[in-house]
Design a protein around this motif. Structure first.
Motif, PDB file in Angstrom:
ATOM      1  N   GLN A  18     -15.342  18.998  -7.392  1.00 37.51           N
ATOM      2  CA  GLN A  18     -16.580  19.124  -6.593  1.00 37.51           C
ATOM      3  C   GLN A  18     -16.962  17.782  -5.975  1.00 37.51           C
ATOM      4  O   GLN A  18     -17.325  17.701  -4.808  1.00 37.51           O
ATOM      5  CB  GLN A  18     -17.716  19.548  -7.509  1.00 37.51           C
ATOM      6  N   PHE A  19     -16.847  16.729  -6.789  1.00 36.41           N
ATOM      7  CA  PHE A  19     -17.169  15.377  -6.305  1.00 36.41           C
ATOM      8  C   PHE A  19     -16.263  15.027  -5.122  1.00 36.41           C
ATOM      9  O   PHE A  19     -16.734  14.552  -4.076  1.00 36.41           O
ATOM     10  CB  PHE A  19     -16.977  14.370  -7.446  1.00 36.41           C
ATOM     11  N   TRP A  40     -15.333   0.643  -2.338  1.00 35.72           N
ATOM     12  CA  TRP A  40     -16.534   0.346  -3.143  1.00 35.72           C
ATOM     13  C   TRP A  40     -17.465   1.551  -3.169  1.00 35.72           C
ATOM     14  O   TRP A  40     -18.134   1.799  -4.171  1.00 35.72           O
ATOM     15  CB  TRP A  40     -17.266  -0.898  -2.623  1.00 35.72           C
ATOM     16  N   ASP A  41     -17.516   2.333  -2.073  1.00 31.44           N
ATOM     17  CA  ASP A  41     -18.402   3.514  -2.061  1.00 31.44           C
ATOM     18  C   ASP A  41     -17.984   4.504  -3.136  1.00 31.44           C
ATOM     19  O   ASP A  41     -18.805   5.005  -3.903  1.00 31.44           O
ATOM     20  CB  ASP A  41     -18.346   4.222  -0.690  1.00 31.44           C
ATOM     21  N   VAL A  42     -16.655   4.787  -3.170  1.00 27.90           N
ATOM     22  CA  VAL A  42     -16.153   5.742  -4.168  1.00 27.90           C
ATOM     23  C   VAL A  42     -16.349   5.155  -5.571  1.00 27.90           C
ATOM     24  O   VAL A  42     -16.781   5.845  -6.503  1.00 27.90           O
ATOM     25  CB  VAL A  42     -14.659   6.059  -3.904  1.00 27.90           C
ATOM     26  N   HIS A  43     -16.059   3.855  -5.701  1.00 26.58           N
ATOM     27  CA  HIS A  43     -16.150   3.180  -6.995  1.00 26.58           C
ATOM     28  C   HIS A  43     -17.583   3.265  -7.547  1.00 26.58           C
ATOM     29  O   HIS A  43     -17.793   3.607  -8.711  1.00 26.58           O
ATOM     30  CB  HIS A  43     -15.747   1.717  -6.778  1.00 26.58           C
ATOM     31  N   ARG A  44     -18.563   2.993  -6.680  1.00 22.82           N
ATOM     32  CA  ARG A  44     -19.959   3.009  -7.142  1.00 22.82           C
ATOM     33  C   ARG A  44     -20.408   4.438  -7.459  1.00 22.82           C
ATOM     34  O   ARG A  44     -21.156   4.666  -8.418  1.00 22.82           O
ATOM     35  CB  ARG A  44     -20.874   2.378  -6.086  1.00 22.82           C
ATOM     36  N   ALA A  45     -19.905   5.387  -6.650  1.00 24.35           N
ATOM     37  CA  ALA A  45     -20.262   6.787  -6.938  1.00 24.35           C
ATOM     38  C   ALA A  45     -19.658   7.210  -8.287  1.00 24.35           C
ATOM     39  O   ALA A  45     -20.299   7.941  -9.056  1.00 24.35           O
ATOM     40  CB  ALA A  45     -19.757   7.699  -5.819  1.00 24.35           C
ATOM     41  N   MET A  46     -18.457   6.733  -8.577  1.00 21.47           N
ATOM     42  CA  MET A  46     -17.845   7.044  -9.883  1.00 21.47           C
ATOM     43  C   MET A  46     -18.646   6.384 -11.009  1.00 21.47           C
ATOM     44  O   MET A  46     -18.877   6.989 -12.060  1.00 21.47           O
ATOM     45  CB  MET A  46     -16.393   6.534  -9.926  1.00 21.47           C
ATOM     46  N   ALA A  47     -19.070   5.137 -10.752  1.00 21.20           N
ATOM     47  CA  ALA A  47     -19.862   4.424 -11.770  1.00 21.20           C
ATOM     48  C   ALA A  47     -21.160   5.201 -12.034  1.00 21.20           C
ATOM     49  O   ALA A  47     -21.580   5.352 -13.187  1.00 21.20           O
ATOM     50  CB  ALA A  47     -20.173   3.008 -11.293  1.00 21.20           C
ATOM     51  N   GLY A  48     -21.765   5.715 -10.960  1.00 19.84           N
ATOM     52  CA  GLY A  48     -23.023   6.469 -11.091  1.00 19.84           C
ATOM     53  C   GLY A  48     -22.863   7.694 -11.974  1.00 19.84           C
ATOM     54  O   GLY A  48     -23.805   8.120 -12.647  1.00 19.84           O
ATOM     55  N   ARG A  49     -21.658   8.264 -11.977  1.00 18.13           N
ATOM     56  CA  ARG A  49     -21.399   9.442 -12.829  1.00 18.13           C
ATOM     57  C   ARG A  49     -20.896   9.054 -14.218  1.00 18.13           C
ATOM     58  O   ARG A  49     -20.553   9.916 -15.016  1.00 18.13           O
ATOM     59  CB  ARG A  49     -20.347  10.330 -12.169  1.00 18.13           C
ATOM     60  N   GLY A  50     -20.774   7.749 -14.446  1.00 16.72           N
ATOM     61  CA  GLY A  50     -20.287   7.284 -15.757  1.00 16.72           C
ATOM     62  C   GLY A  50     -18.786   7.440 -15.913  1.00 16.72           C
ATOM     63  O   GLY A  50     -18.243   7.295 -17.006  1.00 16.72           O
ATOM     64  N   TRP A  51     -18.063   7.702 -14.806  1.00 19.36           N
ATOM     65  CA  TRP A  51     -16.623   7.980 -14.922  1.00 19.36           C
ATOM     66  C   TRP A  51     -15.790   6.725 -15.142  1.00 19.36           C
ATOM     67  O   TRP A  51     -14.674   6.811 -15.628  1.00 19.36           O
ATOM     68  CB  TRP A  51     -16.114   8.716 -13.684  1.00 19.36           C
ATOM     69  N   LEU A  52     -16.325   5.542 -14.734  1.00 21.37           N
ATOM     70  CA  LEU A  52     -15.522   4.330 -14.953  1.00 21.37           C
ATOM     71  C   LEU A  52     -15.395   4.051 -16.450  1.00 21.37           C
ATOM     72  O   LEU A  52     -14.475   3.381 -16.884  1.00 21.37           O
ATOM     73  CB  LEU A  52     -16.146   3.123 -14.236  1.00 21.37           C
ATOM     74  N   ASN A  74      -7.405  11.489 -12.988  1.00 16.42           N
ATOM     75  CA  ASN A  74      -6.434  10.748 -12.157  1.00 16.42           C
ATOM     76  C   ASN A  74      -5.664  11.691 -11.240  1.00 16.42           C
ATOM     77  O   ASN A  74      -5.437  11.390 -10.071  1.00 16.42           O
ATOM     78  CB  ASN A  74      -5.443  10.009 -13.056  1.00 16.42           C
ATOM     79  N   GLU A  75      -5.263  12.845 -11.789  1.00 13.32           N
ATOM     80  CA  GLU A  75      -4.468  13.786 -11.008  1.00 13.32           C
ATOM     81  C   GLU A  75      -5.272  14.341  -9.831  1.00 13.32           C
ATOM     82  O   GLU A  75      -4.755  14.477  -8.727  1.00 13.32           O
ATOM     83  CB  GLU A  75      -3.997  14.923 -11.926  1.00 13.32           C
ATOM     84  N   GLU A  76      -6.545  14.619 -10.067  1.00 11.58           N
ATOM     85  CA  GLU A  76      -7.364  15.187  -8.982  1.00 11.58           C
ATOM     86  C   GLU A  76      -7.622  14.161  -7.874  1.00 11.58           C
ATOM     87  O   GLU A  76      -7.582  14.492  -6.694  1.00 11.58           O
ATOM     88  CB  GLU A  76      -8.691  15.738  -9.534  1.00 11.58           C
ATOM     89  N   PHE A  77      -7.864  12.901  -8.263  1.00  6.39           N
ATOM     90  CA  PHE A  77      -8.034  11.855  -7.240  1.00  6.39           C
ATOM     91  C   PHE A  77      -6.735  11.700  -6.454  1.00  6.39           C
ATOM     92  O   PHE A  77      -6.744  11.552  -5.233  1.00  6.39           O
ATOM     93  CB  PHE A  77      -8.452  10.526  -7.879  1.00  6.39           C
ATOM     94  N   ALA A  78      -5.599  11.749  -7.165  1.00 10.51           N
ATOM     95  CA  ALA A  78      -4.307  11.606  -6.488  1.00 10.51           C
ATOM     96  C   ALA A  78      -4.077  12.770  -5.529  1.00 10.51           C
ATOM     97  O   ALA A  78      -3.669  12.576  -4.380  1.00 10.51           O
ATOM     98  CB  ALA A  78      -3.187  11.551  -7.527  1.00 10.51           C
ATOM     99  N   ARG A  79      -4.365  13.990  -6.003  1.00 11.20           N
ATOM    100  CA  ARG A  79      -4.151  15.176  -5.154  1.00 11.20           C
ATOM    101  C   ARG A  79      -4.943  15.047  -3.851  1.00 11.20           C
ATOM    102  O   ARG A  79      -4.469  15.369  -2.778  1.00 11.20           O
ATOM    103  CB  ARG A  79      -4.608  16.430  -5.915  1.00 11.20           C
ATOM    104  N   ALA A  80      -6.159  14.499  -3.961  1.00 13.92           N
ATOM    105  CA  ALA A  80      -7.011  14.346  -2.779  1.00 13.92           C
ATOM    106  C   ALA A  80      -6.639  13.109  -1.957  1.00 13.92           C
ATOM    107  O   ALA A  80      -7.209  12.878  -0.885  1.00 13.92           O
ATOM    108  CB  ALA A  80      -8.474  14.261  -3.220  1.00 13.92           C
ATOM    109  N   GLY A  81      -5.710  12.300  -2.497  1.00 19.73           N
ATOM    110  CA  GLY A  81      -5.288  11.095  -1.765  1.00 19.73           C
ATOM    111  C   GLY A  81      -6.367  10.014  -1.750  1.00 19.73           C
ATOM    112  O   GLY A  81      -6.432   9.201  -0.826  1.00 19.73           O
ATOM    113  N   ILE A  82      -7.232   9.997  -2.763  1.00 22.78           N
ATOM    114  CA  ILE A  82      -8.285   8.965  -2.833  1.00 22.78           C
ATOM    115  C   ILE A  82      -7.816   7.863  -3.785  1.00 22.78           C
ATOM    116  O   ILE A  82      -7.743   8.077  -4.998  1.00 22.78           O
ATOM    117  CB  ILE A  82      -9.624   9.553  -3.356  1.00 22.78           C
ATOM    118  N   PRO A  83      -7.472   6.688  -3.232  1.00 21.28           N
ATOM    119  CA  PRO A  83      -6.907   5.646  -4.096  1.00 21.28           C
ATOM    120  C   PRO A  83      -7.975   4.986  -4.964  1.00 21.28           C
ATOM    121  O   PRO A  83      -9.076   4.694  -4.483  1.00 21.28           O
ATOM    122  CB  PRO A  83      -6.327   4.623  -3.117  1.00 21.28           C
TER     123      PRO A  83
END
Ligand SMILES: Cc1cc2nc3c(=O)[nH]c(=O)nc-3n(C[C@H](O)[C@H](O)[C@H](O)COP(=O)(O)OP(=O)(O)OC[C@H]3O[C@@H](n4cnc5c(N)ncnc54)[C@H](O)[C@@H]3O)c2cc1C
Length: 392
Positions: A18-19, A40-52, A74-83
């Motif tokens: 969903q994210f 950094w946008d994706v990184h901060r959004a991940m931090a906001g969800r506590g995923w880091l 990791n697999e879902e980020f890879a599937r979406a091509g988001i490094p």
């Protein structure tokens, strides 16, 4: 063996999907085009969800997610091509500090990494020592309570975004090379540090970093003086991952979309037997890579640090990626070399991109030859290879 995810793992996968679906559609291409596999946008959004810090224990402020949930993320980020290489590098240093860092490093640096405030980079390779990393010549010399660092590192990926470099330095030149090394956490803002860009043919931006009388306190040292090789072994175990399997998963998704789309002059490419054969071979390799990754995940879930399993998975998946990209270029034909996203290139340019990029995955974190050497010696128990000079 049961490879099904549990209900909790499936719920987490849906949350991640969903994210990713909520990110702007051009995120993947835009991040890749910068050459810096971090946003950094994706990184901060991940931090906001506590995923880091999702993998970290609840008592340390984490979410206590199990290794399979992390593999799914990791697999879902890879599937979406988001490094998310920025995070993966920083997290591997955090995991290493958790094992070998001082209490101060654990209390100050790890929370900043897991909170998404800072990135770190790896300063191991030098112009004359990549595979033979223990031959590092960058010197750290004791001066009172401080260390003074002089030298040069090559391929310091993310140094232009990071706050610290996890640096391998020589502290004793008079002992066998593996015994005279020490690891440091050097702030990249320190006087005497210079970062210069290196743009690779594979599309990734990395850096050369220079250290000219850089002064750091002894509290920047990680592990024992001259004990850097043991620290490196921990960090390398976290680094050797089948990351290329993620690139393969993404590439094949894009290639399948291309193969299923009929062109103005004829049927969809998937109607051609050679296209089906190429995709089938690549999907088989992907499945093998995933299972090798699951083996590492399973070992981690049993508190075992995967060593040779990481080399096996890294070797297989990076070479599988290179095979897949090359054979896709072949079956696409001349158009397979068309480059760029949004230019009308087949599979939106991802085939050409991965044809160039796949090569670097067989180099970083230890080349294929080095992985073969590790597997031969430590997994198969074969004798150590010695240099042979054939006479002409
Ligand atoms: C895009 C990219 C990003 C990178 N990021 C980082 C990073 O963030 N931090 C970092 O420290 N490093 C990084 N590296 C460096 C990487 O780890 C080294 O390039 C790699 O270890 C190879 O070292 P080298 O380039 O010096 O090649 P060499 O070690 O000189 O190797 C040249 C060739 O000889 C072969 N060879 C060498 N030794 C042996 C042997 N004993 N047996 C058989 N064959 C051998 C190699 O396989 C290779 O084919 C990165 C590299 C790239 C390309």
């Amino acid at each position: 063996m049961d490879f099904e995810l549990s209900a909790a793992q499936l719920r987490f996968r849906d949350e991640v999907r969903q994210f990713l679906a909520g990110l702007p559609p051009q995120t993947s291409a835009a991040v890749h085009d910068t050459g810096t596999l971090h946003s950094w946008d994706v990184h901060r959004a991940m931090a906001g969800r506590g995923w880091l810090k999702a993998a970290w224990p609840v008592e340390q402020g984490g979410q206590g997610r199990d290794p399979f949930e992390m593999a799914t993320l990791n697999e879902e980020f890879a599937r979406a091509g988001i490094p998310i290489e920025g995070w993966l590098i920083a997290e591997l240093v955090a995991k290493t500090l958790q094992i070998v860092g001082t209490p101060q490093q654990r209390h100050e640096v790890i929370p900043a990494i897991l909170g998404g405030e800072i990135l770190l980079c790896l300063g191991y390779s030098e112009p004359d020592s990549g595979s033979d990393v223990a031959a590092a010549r960058t010197r750290a010399t004791r001066d009172g309570d401080d260390w003074v660092i002089d030298g040069q590192k090559m391929f310091t990926t993310m140094a232009h975004e990071a706050s610290y470099v996890f640096l391998l330095a020589r502290t004793d030149p008079d002992v066998p090379k593996h015994r005279g090394l020490t690891m440091f956490l050097v702030p990249l803002s320190a006087d005497g540090v210079q970062v210069r860009p290196v743009h690779t043919l594979g599309g990734e931006r990395t850096n050369a970093t220079f250290y000219d009388r850089v002064r750091v306190p002894d509290s920047a040292r990680v592990g024992e003086v001259d004990g850097g090789w043991d620290v490196m072994m921990v960090a390398l175990a976290f680094e050797r991952q089948p990351a290329a399997a993620g690139h393969l998963l993404h590439l094949l998704g894009r290639a399948l979309d291309w193969a299923r789309t009929a062109g103005p002059d004829g049927p969809a490419p998937i109607e051609r037997p050679e296209v089906r054969a190429c995709l089938a071979r690549a999907y088989t390799d992907l499945e093998v890579s995933r299972l090798m990754g699951y083996r590492m995940t399973w070992l981690t879930s049993r508190d075992v640090l995967p060593h040779t399993e990481g080399s096996l998975a890294k070797l297989f998946s990076s070479e599988a990626l290179m095979r897949a990209a090359a054979s896709l270029v072949d079956v696409v034909g001349a158009d397979g070399l068309l480059a760029g996203h949004g230019t009308g290139a087949p599979a939106d340019g991802w085939i050409e991109h991965e044809f160039r990029h796949s090569v670097v995955t067989t180099i970083y974190a230890g080349t294929s030859e080095i992985q073969r050497g590790i597997i031969a010696e430590r997994h198969l128990g074969l004798p150590r290879a010695t240099a042979r000079r054939d006479k002409a």
